[in-house]
Write a protein that holds these residues in place. Sequence first.
Motif, short mmCIF file in Angstrom:
data_model
loop_
_atom_site.label_atom_id
_atom_site.label_comp_id
_atom_site.label_asym_id
_atom_site.label_seq_id
_atom_site.Cartn_x
_atom_site.Cartn_y
_atom_site.Cartn_z
N UNK A 58 0.83 -1.20 0.00
CA UNK A 58 0.00 0.00 0.00
C UNK A 58 0.87 1.26 0.00
N UNK A 59 1.95 1.24 0.78
CA UNK A 59 2.85 2.39 0.82
C UNK A 59 3.55 2.58 -0.53
N UNK A 60 3.81 1.48 -1.24
CA UNK A 60 4.39 1.59 -2.57
C UNK A 60 3.45 2.30 -3.53
N UNK A 61 2.16 2.00 -3.43
CA UNK A 61 1.17 2.68 -4.27
C UNK A 61 1.07 4.16 -3.89
N UNK A 66 2.23 9.84 -5.29
CA UNK A 66 2.94 11.10 -5.12
C UNK A 66 3.78 11.43 -6.35
N UNK A 67 4.43 10.43 -6.93
CA UNK A 67 5.26 10.65 -8.12
C UNK A 67 4.42 11.06 -9.33
N UNK A 68 3.16 10.64 -9.35
CA UNK A 68 2.30 11.00 -10.48
C UNK A 68 1.99 12.49 -10.49
N UNK A 69 2.32 13.20 -9.42
CA UNK A 69 2.13 14.66 -9.40
C UNK A 69 3.00 15.37 -10.41
N UNK A 102 9.11 23.13 -3.68
CA UNK A 102 9.39 22.05 -2.73
C UNK A 102 8.20 21.21 -2.34
N UNK A 103 6.99 21.60 -2.74
CA UNK A 103 5.81 20.82 -2.32
C UNK A 103 5.78 19.46 -3.00
N UNK A 104 5.95 19.44 -4.32
CA UNK A 104 5.92 18.17 -5.04
C UNK A 104 7.07 17.28 -4.62
N UNK A 105 8.28 17.83 -4.59
CA UNK A 105 9.44 17.06 -4.17
C UNK A 105 9.30 16.56 -2.73
N UNK A 106 8.77 17.44 -1.88
CA UNK A 106 8.59 17.06 -0.48
C UNK A 106 7.57 15.95 -0.31
N UNK A 107 6.50 16.01 -1.10
CA UNK A 107 5.47 14.96 -1.03
C UNK A 107 6.04 13.62 -1.46
N UNK A 110 8.54 12.40 1.24
CA UNK A 110 7.85 11.88 2.43
C UNK A 110 7.25 10.51 2.15
N UNK A 111 6.65 10.33 0.98
CA UNK A 111 6.07 9.03 0.63
C UNK A 111 7.15 7.96 0.54
N UNK A 112 8.31 8.33 -0.03
CA UNK A 112 9.41 7.37 -0.13
C UNK A 112 9.93 6.99 1.25
N UNK A 113 9.99 7.98 2.16
CA UNK A 113 10.46 7.69 3.51
C UNK A 113 9.47 6.81 4.26
#
Length: 421
Positions: A58-61, A66-69, A102-107, A110-113
């Motif tokens: 689920x976290x992978x999805x 987030x990357x689809x942003x 930084x919003x897109x990169x930060x999102x 955070x999802x990767x972390x």
Amino acid sequence: MKKLYGKLMLICVAAMMLTINGQAAAQAGESGNNLLTALRNAVTLHPSVKSKIAELQSLGFRLEEAESGRLPTISITAHALTDNVNHDHGSLQAQQTLLSFGKLEGSISLAAQKKELGKLLLLQVRRQLLEDTGAAYVSHWSAKQSVAIAEANVTEHERLYNMIERRQQGGIASEADVRLALSRLIQAQAQRELLRGAAEKAGLTLEALTQSEISADNPVDPSLTQVSDRGITVGMAENNEAALKVKAAEMESAQREAALRRAERLPTLYARYERQVTRTTGSASIDRIGMMLEGTLEGLGVTGQKKVEAAVARIEVAQENLADTRTKVRERISTLWTERETQRLMIQSYERSVIEIEETMQSFLRQYDAGRKSWIDVLNIQREVADTRLQLEQTRAAWLEMSLRIAAITGQLDTITGVNP
């Protein structure tokens, strides 16, 4: 040609049979009743592991979401209105983020972390299962050895009872001697049944952890219990202990979340294309393209500031949790090491004690035959022999358990059990 074709078919069939037999042999070997099989089954079949694996997926999805942003956003609207003039209206909009501050990169970060944190939580669950399964296997193995000791004790008491009974029939021993021997025999039988119950309970615990029918039939492989000296072991625990890795990852997640909350207060720059279609008399479609800067200040910016402050506070909490966990890990591994060394010294003492008490038993039997010892002395020394053997077995089991727990905590069991740190 037909003969050649037939030979090829025979060769193919033989090869398939060899492959199937090889796979069956591998599966049979994997189902062996040993510690390594128990550990591998626990870290793959236990429901808590499957649950964490599902959470990780689920976290992978969420990370892919987030990357689809980074991809454009397309929206379409269409409606029809009727008044004095018919209006058919529709629009197509395409929007691409150019600069998010930084919003897109930060999102995405955070999802990767959070996905990395999910991996570490899975590791923590598996490490705990390695600990618990190792302890359960040792408990079952030791309980079965204790039952064997109790069986030997019952057999010896039966032999002594029969001997005393024959002597009583021959007028050499008294009725009181026979009753005492029978009492000790009943006590030995009761102890055996108690140990059988403990062994059965330990077996059920082991099966619950491994989710398979595994009986501790083989001793623990000595290579699984080899640990380094105390200083190196404590250092390995501080570097590899799963709970510490989890707390460190939680602190990293809190830091990335705080960075994202700061970036959310800034605007976003988009490239935008829009096409409007209006079907009325004398109207035409309209195409527009350009850039758009968009930002929102909730509560005049106070809401965003409070979100940042809350995220910073969570960083401090995570830092304290990490420090507290590091202290607990250091204390626990030191305690396990001390207990392990204590059990090792006790094993040496009990091994010497067993040798001495068994020789004393033989001496008492000879002295009884010579008339210098009574039957109660012989019965007492037999009970002491059994108790000392059981104490030795319990001490060995405790040493094995401490060793396996240390090996699990420091990550020494990861590779051989298929656990990826």
